[in-house]
Design a protein around this motif. Sequence first.
Motif, PDB file in Angstrom:
ATOM      1  N   GLY A  28       0.807  -1.208   0.000  1.00 53.18           N
ATOM      2  CA  GLY A  28       0.000   0.000   0.000  1.00 53.18           C
ATOM      3  C   GLY A  28       0.839   1.256   0.000  1.00 53.18           C
ATOM      4  N   ASP A  29       0.168   2.384  -0.183  1.00 53.45           N
ATOM      5  CA  ASP A  29       0.826   3.683  -0.156  1.00 53.45           C
ATOM      6  C   ASP A  29       0.951   4.156   1.285  1.00 53.45           C
ATOM      7  N   HIS A  30       1.998   4.883   1.562  1.00 55.52           N
ATOM      8  CA  HIS A  30       2.236   5.504   2.868  1.00 55.52           C
ATOM      9  C   HIS A  30       2.300   4.479   3.998  1.00 55.52           C
ATOM     10  N   VAL A  31       2.825   3.298   3.703  1.00 54.81           N
ATOM     11  CA  VAL A  31       2.966   2.259   4.715  1.00 54.81           C
ATOM     12  C   VAL A  31       4.332   2.423   5.371  1.00 54.81           C
ATOM     13  N   HIS A  32       4.337   2.625   6.667  1.00 54.65           N
ATOM     14  CA  HIS A  32       5.577   2.775   7.441  1.00 54.65           C
ATOM     15  C   HIS A  32       5.363   2.125   8.801  1.00 54.65           C
ATOM     16  N   LEU A  33       5.264   0.815   8.806  1.00 57.46           N
ATOM     17  CA  LEU A  33       4.943   0.082  10.027  1.00 57.46           C
ATOM     18  C   LEU A  33       6.203  -0.355  10.757  1.00 57.46           C
ATOM     19  N   THR A  34       6.122  -0.427  12.089  1.00 55.70           N
ATOM     20  CA  THR A  34       7.196  -1.032  12.872  1.00 55.70           C
ATOM     21  C   THR A  34       7.082  -2.549  12.723  1.00 55.70           C
ATOM     22  N   ALA A  35       8.125  -3.264  13.119  1.00 56.69           N
ATOM     23  CA  ALA A  35       8.085  -4.725  13.072  1.00 56.69           C
ATOM     24  C   ALA A  35       6.949  -5.259  13.949  1.00 56.69           C
ATOM     25  N   ASP A  36       6.743  -4.640  15.109  1.00 57.62           N
ATOM     26  CA  ASP A  36       5.654  -5.084  15.988  1.00 57.62           C
ATOM     27  C   ASP A  36       4.288  -4.847  15.348  1.00 57.62           C
ATOM     28  N   GLU A  37       4.139  -3.734  14.634  1.00 55.64           N
ATOM     29  CA  GLU A  37       2.870  -3.472  13.945  1.00 55.64           C
ATOM     30  C   GLU A  37       2.659  -4.471  12.808  1.00 55.64           C
ATOM     31  N   VAL A  38       3.731  -4.800  12.076  1.00 57.36           N
ATOM     32  CA  VAL A  38       3.625  -5.815  11.022  1.00 57.36           C
ATOM     33  C   VAL A  38       3.199  -7.138  11.653  1.00 57.36           C
ATOM     34  N   HIS A  39       3.820  -7.505  12.773  1.00 62.32           N
ATOM     35  CA  HIS A  39       3.470  -8.767  13.433  1.00 62.32           C
ATOM     36  C   HIS A  39       2.009  -8.768  13.881  1.00 62.32           C
ATOM     37  N   VAL A  70      13.214   2.833   7.733  1.00 64.40           N
ATOM     38  CA  VAL A  70      13.112   4.265   7.973  1.00 64.40           C
ATOM     39  C   VAL A  70      13.192   4.490   9.471  1.00 64.40           C
ATOM     40  N   SER A  71      14.055   5.393   9.883  1.00 65.88           N
ATOM     41  CA  SER A  71      14.178   5.706  11.299  1.00 65.88           C
ATOM     42  C   SER A  71      14.132   7.222  11.462  1.00 65.88           C
ATOM     43  N   THR A  72      13.188   7.693  12.256  1.00 69.36           N
ATOM     44  CA  THR A  72      13.080   9.130  12.497  1.00 69.36           C
ATOM     45  C   THR A  72      12.985   9.364  13.998  1.00 69.36           C
ATOM     46  N   ASP A  73      13.620  10.392  14.469  1.00 67.74           N
ATOM     47  CA  ASP A  73      13.512  10.820  15.868  1.00 67.74           C
ATOM     48  C   ASP A  73      13.866   9.743  16.888  1.00 67.74           C
ATOM     49  N   GLY A  74      14.722   8.804  16.536  1.00 67.50           N
ATOM     50  CA  GLY A  74      15.115   7.775  17.484  1.00 67.50           C
ATOM     51  C   GLY A  74      14.000   6.813  17.842  1.00 67.50           C
ATOM     52  N   ARG A  75      12.907   6.872  17.109  1.00 70.08           N
ATOM     53  CA  ARG A  75      11.797   5.945  17.359  1.00 70.08           C
ATOM     54  C   ARG A  75      12.124   4.601  16.716  1.00 70.08           C
ATOM     55  N   ALA A  76      11.270   3.633  16.900  1.00 68.06           N
ATOM     56  CA  ALA A  76      11.475   2.308  16.324  1.00 68.06           C
ATOM     57  C   ALA A  76      11.624   2.392  14.810  1.00 68.06           C
ATOM     58  N   LYS A  77      12.405   1.484  14.250  1.00 69.20           N
ATOM     59  CA  LYS A  77      12.539   1.415  12.794  1.00 69.20           C
ATOM     60  C   LYS A  77      11.180   1.112  12.200  1.00 69.20           C
ATOM     61  N   ARG A  78      10.951   1.706  11.053  1.00 71.35           N
ATOM     62  CA  ARG A  78       9.726   1.439  10.311  1.00 71.35           C
ATOM     63  C   ARG A  78      10.118   0.882   8.950  1.00 71.35           C
TER      64      ARG A  78
END
Length: 139
Positions: A28-39, A70-78
């Motif tokens: 999909g478009d604009h998909v930037h999920l963390t590994a936990d969200e993918v799981h 993608v990593s922004t602001d030290g948050r989890a990788k997406r």
Amino acid sequence: MSDLLERLRTRGWRVTAQRRVVAEVLDGDHVHLTADEVHARAVLRLPEISRATVYNTLGELVALGEVVEVSTDGRAKRYDPNAHRPHQHLVCSGCGIIRDVHPAGDALAGLTGLPADERFGFTVDEVRIVYRGLCPSCR
């Protein structure tokens, strides 16, 4: 069939049920999920999928160049499946939502114009620009 899944099949990637689900979740478009969200989304489709399988599959997709970390602001990788169309990211400073954006002009051209003493002998081949602001929900 998802665009990502089609690209993977074209490359001869062995598509198991677990890999298929991960690829479908990332589609999909604009998909930037963390590994936990993918799981979490994958479990809804295939309850027996393990967190380790999701992490391993994401690692393979990144290594293949089909998904970008993608990593922004030290948050989890997406994980961004939009790996083949050059783009930048627009990030909400409030909630952290990420959108793909395609600015007019060539961002790379601006940085290759660096003075020679600012290049330190580098050849610039990639530029990552992150636009930040507040989304409509956070304003």
